[in-house]
Design an enzyme around this catalytic site. Sequence first.
Site, PDB file in Angstrom:
ATOM      1  N   GLY A  73       0.823  -1.215   0.000  1.00  0.00           N
ATOM      2  CA  GLY A  73       0.000   0.000   0.000  1.00  0.00           C
ATOM      3  C   GLY A  73       0.850   1.254   0.000  1.00  0.00           C
ATOM      4  CB  THR A  74       3.987   2.096   1.798  1.00  0.00           C
ATOM      5  OG1 THR A  74       3.427   1.742   3.065  1.00  0.00           O
ATOM      6  CG2 THR A  74       4.885   3.299   1.967  1.00  0.00           C
ATOM      7  CG  ASN A 152      -4.951   3.601   9.596  1.00  0.00           C
ATOM      8  OD1 ASN A 152      -5.264   4.623   8.966  1.00  0.00           O
ATOM      9  ND2 ASN A 152      -3.910   3.563  10.398  1.00  0.00           N
ATOM     10  CD  GLN A 180      -6.941  -0.743   7.391  1.00  0.00           C
ATOM     11  OE1 GLN A 180      -7.743  -1.682   7.540  1.00  0.00           O
ATOM     12  NE2 GLN A 180      -5.690  -0.826   7.791  1.00  0.00           N
ATOM     13  N   GLY A 201      -2.444  -6.224  -0.248  1.00  0.00           N
ATOM     14  CA  GLY A 201      -2.903  -7.598  -0.102  1.00  0.00           C
ATOM     15  C   GLY A 201      -3.056  -8.073   1.334  1.00  0.00           C
ATOM     16  CG  HIS A 202      -0.408  -6.759   4.744  1.00  0.00           C
ATOM     17  ND1 HIS A 202      -0.555  -6.412   6.060  1.00  0.00           N
ATOM     18  CD2 HIS A 202       0.086  -5.670   4.120  1.00  0.00           C
ATOM     19  CE1 HIS A 202      -0.130  -5.155   6.226  1.00  0.00           C
ATOM     20  NE2 HIS A 202       0.256  -4.688   5.060  1.00  0.00           N
ATOM     21  CB  THR A 238      11.180  -9.968 -11.628  1.00  0.00           C
ATOM     22  OG1 THR A 238      12.323  -9.621 -12.391  1.00  0.00           O
ATOM     23  CG2 THR A 238      10.697 -11.349 -12.008  1.00  0.00           C
ATOM     24  CB  CYS A 326       6.235   4.175  21.325  1.00  0.00           C
ATOM     25  SG  CYS A 326       7.399   4.524  22.634  1.00  0.00           S
TER      26      CYS A 326
HETATM   27  N1  PLP Z   1      -2.714   3.007   4.246  1.00  0.00           N
HETATM   28  C1  PLP Z   1      -3.454   2.570   5.268  1.00  0.00           C
HETATM   29  C2  PLP Z   1      -4.768   3.224   5.550  1.00  0.00           C
HETATM   30  C3  PLP Z   1      -3.012   1.505   6.059  1.00  0.00           C
HETATM   31  O1  PLP Z   1      -3.750   1.079   7.088  1.00  0.00           O
HETATM   32  C4  PLP Z   1      -1.761   0.912   5.756  1.00  0.00           C
HETATM   33  C5  PLP Z   1      -1.224  -0.179   6.597  1.00  0.00           C
HETATM   34  O2  PLP Z   1      -1.426  -0.222   7.799  1.00  0.00           O
HETATM   35  C6  PLP Z   1      -1.034   1.407   4.660  1.00  0.00           C
HETATM   36  C7  PLP Z   1      -1.530   2.458   3.928  1.00  0.00           C
HETATM   37  C8  PLP Z   1       0.295   0.821   4.285  1.00  0.00           C
HETATM   38  O3  PLP Z   1       0.128  -0.407   3.653  1.00  0.00           O
HETATM   39  P1  PLP Z   1       1.360  -1.443   3.532  1.00  0.00           P
HETATM   40  O4  PLP Z   1       1.581  -2.010   4.868  1.00  0.00           O
HETATM   41  O5  PLP Z   1       0.893  -2.463   2.546  1.00  0.00           O
HETATM   42  O6  PLP Z   1       2.499  -0.650   3.007  1.00  0.00           O
END
Ligand code: PLP
Length: 389
Positions: A73-74, A152, A180, A201-202, A238, A326
């Site tokens: 996602g990042t 999230n 999310q 995906g996770h 790849t 933290c």
């Molecule tokens: N955006 C949101 C709203 C998330 O909750 C998260 C992960 O916690 C991310 C982005 C980042 O995703 P990833 O862990 O796949 O980089």
Amino acid sequence: MRKDVIYVDNNATTRVADEVLQEMLPFLTDYYGNASSMHTFGGQVRTYIDAARQHLAALLGAAPGEVIFTSCGTESDNAAIMSAIDNLPARRKIVTSKVEHPAVLGMCKTLQQKGYHVEYVPVNAKGKLCFDALEKMVDDETAIVSVMWANNETGNIYPVAKLAEIAHQHGALFHTDAVQAVGKVPIDLAKTRIDFLSLSGHKLHAPKGIGALYVRHGTPFSQFLIGGHQEFGLRAGTENVAGIVALGKAAELAGAHLDEENTRVAAMRDYLEKGLLSTCPNARVNGNPEGRLPNTTNISFEFIEGESILLLLNQHDIAASSGSACTSGSLEPSHVLRAMGVPYTAAHGSIRFSLSRYNRMDEMDTIIAKLPPIIRRLREISPYGRTSG
Ligand code: PLP
């Protein structure tokens, strides 16, 4: 490996579905070829990548050609924002919200240091976006508006289709971090003017290390990872075939389970929330109960520390998460709760419970039985708690 944990931290990550694991395993063993190879052994995996893309596109209401596989996602968040500013160089402004994930906020901060102007839309006490503020911020200088589909921490859902319209009225692009939201709420991108959507995906029962970015047909896009010609020449590297196949299967399952997510999972979440609010004094829900994800509740137990609650829950094999992070040795309340103006004494004691279709009602009963004595015990030893019950 602990099998007996009550796992209510699914917004952090999810377990890989058995069906997903079965689907991806052959691509780690027998079918390990490179999809770009000339030989049949490698080239044959291309069909499976195409099928996965179709499954994911179907879940999003998108065309397969609009889905680019990424690593997480990042990466998708970073790529969308960078692409927008690259393609609209005369526009030096980014509009986002105060409650975004660090994947968006961190990128915005970096761009700010490089001279871009970033405006952060505030939220109200329930975490709802201040629309008037957003409308004033988006203008002809804006390259991209980036607002998450769902938060999230609180689960709050944002009106992204409407926000995309506002962005386009000013010639800006619109990105949504839907990490999310995907698999928890219906998504039909064909009915919106959203340009970019990020997912991971996770968060939907595929493994870590695979994500995707939706890029609307016609939206200009510059690649973030530069190198080979993979992913229509839009994302080099790849292909993570096993991960892609896993995400395709997870998307197929998510579509099939969407109703369950919004009925059985939502009912378990509501039962848990009601049970805790009725047994724990000085507890309050953070967020907007009228518009949030079906699996999430964020509850503040006032006058105590969330971290202490988590540690004691952990002793009962209950895995939840706190709304605090933290920072440099001191426990700072999360930026999301701070943006909502949640009082210090409540923000510190916030716990997020995020469920999935693998949870059961008896697990909710266990949490409702175990947590109130923990809260009582902590309040007895807290300097604030003794006076406040
Ligand atoms: N955006 C949101 C709203 C998330 O909750 C998260 C992960 O916690 C991310 C982005 C980042 O995703 P990833 O862990 O796949 O980089």
